[in-house]
Design a protein around this motif. Structure first.
Motif, mmCIF file in Angstrom:
data_model
loop_
_atom_site.group_PDB
_atom_site.id
_atom_site.type_symbol
_atom_site.label_atom_id
_atom_site.label_comp_id
_atom_site.label_asym_id
_atom_site.label_seq_id
_atom_site.Cartn_x
_atom_site.Cartn_y
_atom_site.Cartn_z
ATOM 1 N N VAL A 62 104.769 81.861 47.239
ATOM 2 C CA VAL A 62 103.303 81.785 47.250
ATOM 3 C C VAL A 62 102.841 80.373 46.924
ATOM 4 O O VAL A 62 101.928 79.838 47.576
ATOM 5 C CB VAL A 62 102.700 82.818 46.266
ATOM 6 C CG1 VAL A 62 101.236 82.563 46.029
ATOM 7 C CG2 VAL A 62 102.914 84.225 46.798
ATOM 8 N N GLN A 63 103.463 79.725 45.950
ATOM 9 C CA GLN A 63 103.057 78.363 45.593
ATOM 10 C C GLN A 63 103.358 77.379 46.714
ATOM 11 O O GLN A 63 102.546 76.490 47.000
ATOM 12 C CB GLN A 63 103.754 77.926 44.308
ATOM 13 C CG GLN A 63 103.207 78.611 43.078
ATOM 14 C CD GLN A 63 104.008 78.285 41.848
ATOM 15 O OE1 GLN A 63 105.231 78.351 41.853
ATOM 16 N NE2 GLN A 63 103.307 77.929 40.791
ATOM 17 N N ALA A 64 104.498 77.509 47.352
ATOM 18 C CA ALA A 64 104.838 76.603 48.451
ATOM 19 C C ALA A 64 103.895 76.807 49.634
ATOM 20 O O ALA A 64 103.399 75.833 50.226
ATOM 21 C CB ALA A 64 106.289 76.818 48.874
ATOM 22 N N ALA A 65 103.617 78.067 49.969
ATOM 23 C CA ALA A 65 102.705 78.337 51.084
ATOM 24 C C ALA A 65 101.282 77.878 50.755
ATOM 25 O O ALA A 65 100.589 77.338 51.623
ATOM 26 C CB ALA A 65 102.715 79.824 51.419
ATOM 27 N N ALA A 66 100.849 78.070 49.515
ATOM 28 C CA ALA A 66 99.509 77.619 49.121
ATOM 29 C C ALA A 66 99.397 76.096 49.192
ATOM 30 O O ALA A 66 98.361 75.565 49.607
ATOM 31 C CB ALA A 66 99.177 78.109 47.714
ATOM 32 N N ALA A 67 100.465 75.392 48.815
ATOM 33 C CA ALA A 67 100.446 73.928 48.906
ATOM 34 C C ALA A 67 100.387 73.481 50.362
ATOM 35 O O ALA A 67 99.683 72.522 50.697
ATOM 36 C CB ALA A 67 101.668 73.342 48.218
ATOM 37 N N LEU A 68 101.106 74.158 51.234
ATOM 38 C CA LEU A 68 101.061 73.814 52.661
ATOM 39 C C LEU A 68 99.692 74.107 53.268
ATOM 40 O O LEU A 68 99.216 73.361 54.127
ATOM 41 C CB LEU A 68 102.140 74.576 53.422
ATOM 42 C CG LEU A 68 103.571 74.094 53.220
ATOM 43 C CD1 LEU A 68 104.553 75.045 53.887
ATOM 44 C CD2 LEU A 68 103.731 72.680 53.750
ATOM 45 N N ILE A 69 99.060 75.181 52.829
ATOM 46 C CA ILE A 69 97.726 75.514 53.334
ATOM 47 C C ILE A 69 96.688 74.527 52.810
ATOM 48 O O ILE A 69 95.810 74.080 53.553
ATOM 49 C CB ILE A 69 97.353 76.962 52.957
ATOM 50 C CG1 ILE A 69 98.233 77.942 53.740
ATOM 51 C CG2 ILE A 69 95.879 77.243 53.204
ATOM 52 C CD1 ILE A 69 98.126 79.376 53.272
ATOM 53 N N ALA A 70 96.793 74.161 51.537
ATOM 54 C CA ALA A 70 95.806 73.261 50.937
ATOM 55 C C ALA A 70 95.958 71.823 51.429
ATOM 56 O O ALA A 70 94.966 71.094 51.543
ATOM 57 C CB ALA A 70 95.915 73.303 49.423
ATOM 58 N N HIS A 71 97.197 71.404 51.726
ATOM 59 C CA HIS A 71 97.455 70.029 52.166
ATOM 60 C C HIS A 71 98.309 70.053 53.429
ATOM 61 O O HIS A 71 99.494 69.707 53.397
ATOM 62 C CB HIS A 71 98.176 69.247 51.070
ATOM 63 C CG HIS A 71 97.522 69.302 49.740
ATOM 64 N ND1 HIS A 71 96.358 68.644 49.456
ATOM 65 C CD2 HIS A 71 97.858 69.972 48.603
ATOM 66 C CE1 HIS A 71 96.008 68.878 48.209
ATOM 67 N NE2 HIS A 71 96.893 69.691 47.662
#
Length: 173
Positions: A123-132
């Protein structure tokens, strides 16, 4: 009638049964904004996500699969991530936990730790990819990897806290 304690077979308080899990996730999602901490990169683990995963692992039957929608929206409002990031990712994590619960009948502490750490990292990796989306991979790894490591190491603490909240939730009067 004056009673010294709860009667045998008396159910727990209905408001505690429903409010404690949701309030703990919502408060944990809002907690990083209440702390007087200024940092140029994320240093705190996503506490709302960790409580969400731990509640799902501890009491899989308590919440429906779609509970990630409202709790994820609440987290998106406080985390600063694009709206819909936690909504989608938390719902996918909830679906994954329900899938694991059907496949692994006898889960132990280390299973729960591994599942929570794996889902928190995803979830953290996917959220970072979505945010940046256009950030270089090295920059994203520098942001996400320390937070993933801290999250994985804190899962046992959050499992313990969730168990304590669950005991309070089920306590009779």
């Amino acid at each position: 009638m004056n009673r010294a304690g709860p009667r045998l077979g008396e159910p727990a308080s209905l408001w505690r049964m429903r409010i404690v899990p949701i309030a703990s996730v919502m408060l944990a999602s809002a907690l990083p904004l209440m702390l007087p901490l200024v940092a140029s990169s994320p240093v705190l683990p996503p506490m709302g996500l960790l409580f969400f995963l731990c509640w799902q692992l501890l009491r899989t039957e308590m919440w429906p699969v779609w509970i990630g929608l409202p709790l994820g929206l609440w987290d998106d409002l406080f985390s600063g991530a694009p709206i819909g990031t936690a909504i989608g990712l938390w719902t996918l994590a909830s679906i994954a936990i329900h899938y694991f619960s059907q496949r692994i009948y006898w889960r132990g502490f280390f299973h729960d730790w591994g599942i929570a750490a794996l889902l928190a990292a995803a979830v953290q990796a996917a959220a970072a990819l979505i945010a940046h989306p256009h950030a270089p991979a090295g920059h994203l790894l520098g942001l996400v990897v320390p937070q993933i490591i801290v999250s994985a190491l804190l899962v046992p603490l959050f499992l313990r806290l969730t168990g304590a909240f669950d005991n309070f939730r089920l306590k009779r009067r």
